[in-house]
Design an enzyme around this catalytic site. Structure first.
Site, PDB file in Angstrom:
ATOM      1  N   SER A 144       0.692  -1.078  -0.066  1.00  0.00           N
ATOM      2  CA  SER A 144      -0.002  -0.008   0.239  1.00  0.00           C
ATOM      3  C   SER A 144       0.780   1.287   0.070  1.00  0.00           C
ATOM      4  O   SER A 144       1.971   1.237   0.280  1.00  0.00           O
ATOM      5  CB  SER A 144      -0.943   0.113   1.116  1.00  0.00           C
ATOM      6  N   TYR A 157      -0.880  -0.290  10.926  1.00  0.00           N
ATOM      7  CA  TYR A 157      -1.214  -0.700   9.602  1.00  0.00           C
ATOM      8  C   TYR A 157      -0.236  -0.273   8.686  1.00  0.00           C
ATOM      9  O   TYR A 157       0.420  -1.024   7.818  1.00  0.00           O
ATOM     10  CB  TYR A 157      -2.526  -0.212   8.965  1.00  0.00           C
TER      11      TYR A 157
HETATM   12  P1  NDP Z   1     -11.543  -6.230   1.214  1.00  0.00           P
HETATM   13  O1  NDP Z   1     -11.816  -5.937   2.968  1.00  0.00           O
HETATM   14  O2  NDP Z   1     -12.512  -5.766   0.258  1.00  0.00           O
HETATM   15  O3  NDP Z   1     -10.621  -7.445   0.827  1.00  0.00           O
HETATM   16  C1  NDP Z   1     -10.009  -8.067   1.959  1.00  0.00           C
HETATM   17  C2  NDP Z   1      -9.606  -9.397   1.550  1.00  0.00           C
HETATM   18  O4  NDP Z   1      -8.848 -10.114   2.515  1.00  0.00           O
HETATM   19  C3  NDP Z   1     -10.889 -10.289   1.902  1.00  0.00           C
HETATM   20  O5  NDP Z   1     -11.213 -11.059   0.860  1.00  0.00           O
HETATM   21  C4  NDP Z   1     -10.713 -11.222   3.089  1.00  0.00           C
HETATM   22  O6  NDP Z   1     -11.363 -12.522   2.902  1.00  0.00           O
HETATM   23  C5  NDP Z   1      -9.288 -11.051   3.010  1.00  0.00           C
HETATM   24  N1  NDP Z   1      -8.597 -11.694   4.538  1.00  0.00           N
HETATM   25  C6  NDP Z   1      -8.563 -10.868   5.447  1.00  0.00           C
HETATM   26  N2  NDP Z   1      -7.955 -11.491   6.557  1.00  0.00           N
HETATM   27  C7  NDP Z   1      -7.875 -12.782   6.028  1.00  0.00           C
HETATM   28  C8  NDP Z   1      -7.297 -13.882   6.384  1.00  0.00           C
HETATM   29  N3  NDP Z   1      -7.116 -13.902   7.934  1.00  0.00           N
HETATM   30  N4  NDP Z   1      -7.297 -15.058   5.789  1.00  0.00           N
HETATM   31  C9  NDP Z   1      -7.578 -15.150   4.663  1.00  0.00           C
HETATM   32  N5  NDP Z   1      -8.086 -14.081   4.047  1.00  0.00           N
HETATM   33  C10 NDP Z   1      -8.239 -12.663   4.658  1.00  0.00           C
HETATM   34  O7  NDP Z   1     -10.261  -5.106   1.065  1.00  0.00           O
HETATM   35  P2  NDP Z   1      -9.254  -4.806  -0.046  1.00  0.00           P
HETATM   36  O8  NDP Z   1      -9.644  -5.514  -1.391  1.00  0.00           O
HETATM   37  O9  NDP Z   1      -9.200  -3.173  -0.243  1.00  0.00           O
HETATM   38  O10 NDP Z   1      -7.828  -5.236   0.350  1.00  0.00           O
HETATM   39  C11 NDP Z   1      -6.990  -6.288  -0.155  1.00  0.00           C
HETATM   40  C12 NDP Z   1      -5.550  -5.844  -0.028  1.00  0.00           C
HETATM   41  O11 NDP Z   1      -5.369  -4.508  -0.501  1.00  0.00           O
HETATM   42  C13 NDP Z   1      -5.270  -5.593   1.619  1.00  0.00           C
HETATM   43  O12 NDP Z   1      -3.951  -6.420   1.707  1.00  0.00           O
HETATM   44  C14 NDP Z   1      -5.126  -4.254   1.814  1.00  0.00           C
HETATM   45  O13 NDP Z   1      -4.396  -3.875   2.730  1.00  0.00           O
HETATM   46  C15 NDP Z   1      -4.455  -3.733   0.282  1.00  0.00           C
HETATM   47  N6  NDP Z   1      -4.897  -2.443   0.095  1.00  0.00           N
HETATM   48  C16 NDP Z   1      -6.231  -1.778   0.094  1.00  0.00           C
HETATM   49  C17 NDP Z   1      -6.224  -0.385  -0.134  1.00  0.00           C
HETATM   50  C18 NDP Z   1      -7.665   0.265  -0.225  1.00  0.00           C
HETATM   51  O14 NDP Z   1      -7.606   1.417  -0.112  1.00  0.00           O
HETATM   52  N7  NDP Z   1      -8.748  -0.701  -0.305  1.00  0.00           N
HETATM   53  C19 NDP Z   1      -5.142   0.355  -0.466  1.00  0.00           C
HETATM   54  C20 NDP Z   1      -3.901  -0.181  -0.770  1.00  0.00           C
HETATM   55  C21 NDP Z   1      -3.869  -1.555  -0.256  1.00  0.00           C
HETATM   56  P3  NDP Z   1     -12.186 -12.981   4.273  1.00  0.00           P
HETATM   57  O15 NDP Z   1     -12.808 -12.017   5.261  1.00  0.00           O
HETATM   58  O16 NDP Z   1     -13.490 -13.840   3.487  1.00  0.00           O
HETATM   59  O17 NDP Z   1     -11.053 -14.167   4.871  1.00  0.00           O
HETATM   60  C1  8X3 Z   2      -5.009   1.397   2.237  1.00  0.00           C
HETATM   61  C2  8X3 Z   2      -4.875   2.881   1.664  1.00  0.00           C
HETATM   62  O1  8X3 Z   2      -4.725   5.115   3.065  1.00  0.00           O
HETATM   63  O2  8X3 Z   2      -6.451   3.788   3.725  1.00  0.00           O
HETATM   64  O3  8X3 Z   2      -3.856   0.886   2.477  1.00  0.00           O
HETATM   65  O4  8X3 Z   2      -4.444   3.265   4.517  1.00  0.00           O
HETATM   66  S1  8X3 Z   2      -4.967   3.592   3.408  1.00  0.00           S
END
Ligand code: NDP
Ligand code: 8X3
Length: 258
Positions: A144, A157
């Site tokens: 991120s 985080y």
């Molecule tokens: P979501 O919450 O939509 O998706 C997160 C996914 O991670 C879900 O499918 C969830 O599945 C899975 N997950 C969480 N914990 C576990 C676990 N213990 N075991 C297996 N699967 C797990 O968020 P995003 O799609 O936004 O996030 C995806 C990635 O992108 C993350 O690593 C996040 O930090 C990163 N990210 C997100 C940004 C944003 O602004 N949204 C920006 C930058 C990075 P389930 O709960 O079914 O297990």
């Molecule tokens: C997720 C983006 O800026 O909400 O990694 O941390 S932020």
């Protein structure tokens, strides 16, 4: 020139929503065989069905918690066995809370560290040796912008994502000369369930994060991931920062409120 993903095996963690879900659709569009990992099995089953129906691809679902090393290792082994994994997308991750360290919740910290850092390591440890043995494969780590730039109350985080970034960078040494590639992708703000999870279901607070500008969509990130995965074998994209146009940094987002 892009290379074909047709028939290639792609493992995506955190495939039950957001970026992981969109990445599953994007790889399915390219004809890849999918292995989808997450805890919510029903969601995975629905996504798998759509991929099969719309793109006629093979999909396996693994209901697993990436924090549990023994479980995830044996489930990956049982489901994948000796089959080659061409691409691993280490995407499972989450944020919990937005508080200063002095009042932060240590349970939240453990969940973020165990999922974002340790979970990524367990899955990588399970799949990387066979990639190295075959002399080909690709690991795409979803970090991120929060791992490059601090923001108030981001503490743990941000630290977990800085760790992912540094793991991507150090893994370049581990895989150098093996034919395996590692890509680090740092997205800015993406509208997914991320904020809903961070604020434990507070829909209003979560929606506020994405108001007044156009955030990235999960598909924007998925397309970036697939672009990296379709480069020829001699091209390794080490690092990508992909931001909404309205976002200059973690702390500066141009918002127009109506
Ligand atoms: P979501 O919450 O939509 O998706 C997160 C996914 O991670 C879900 O499918 C969830 O599945 C899975 N997950 C969480 N914990 C576990 C676990 N213990 N075991 C297996 N699967 C797990 O968020 P995003 O799609 O936004 O996030 C995806 C990635 O992108 C993350 O690593 C996040 O930090 C990163 N990210 C997100 C940004 C944003 O602004 N949204 C920006 C930058 C990075 P389930 O709960 O079914 O297990
Ligand atoms: C997720 C983006 O800026 O909400 O990694 O941390 S932020």
């Amino acid at each position: 020139m892009s290379v074909t993903l047709h028939g290639k095996t792609v493992v995506i963690t955190g495939a039950s929503s957001g970026i992981g879900e969109a990445t599953a659709y994007e790889f399915a569009k390219h004809g890849a065989r999918l292995v989808l990992v997450a805890r919510r099995a029903e969601r995975l089953a629905e996504i798998a069905e759509l991929c099969r129906k719309d793109h006629n691809v093979e999909v396996q679902c693994i209901e697993a918690d990436v924090r549990n090393q023994a479980q995830i290792t044996s489930l990956l082994h049982d489901n994948i066995g000796d089959n080659a994994v061409d691409v691993l997308v280490n995407n499972a991750g989450l944020s919990r809370g937005l508080d200063p360290v002095q009042t932060g919740d240590s349970i939240n910290w453990e969940e973020m560290i165990d999922t974002n850092i340790k979970g990524l390591l367990w899955v990588t440890k399970a799949l990387l040796p066979s990639m190295i043995a075959r002399g080909t494969g690709m690991i795409i780590n979803i970090a991120s912008v929060a791992g490059r730039q601090a923001y108030p109350n981001g503490n743990v985080y941000c630290a977990t994502k800085a760790a992912v970034r540094m793991l991507s960078e150090t893994m370049q040494f581990d895989v150098n000369g093996t034919g395996v590639r590692v890509t680090n992708i740092d997205p800015g703000l993406v509208e997914t369930e991320f904020s809903l999870v961070r604020f434990r279901g507070d829909e209003q607070r979560a929606a506020t994060v994405y108001k007044g500008y156009t955030p990235l969509s999960a598909s924007d990130v998925a397309e970036t991931i697939v672009f990296c995965a379709t480069r020829p074998a001699h091209v390794s994209i080490h690092d990508v920062l992909v931001m909404p146009t309205a976002q200059a940094s973690t702390q500066v987002v141009h918002k127009v409120m109506t």
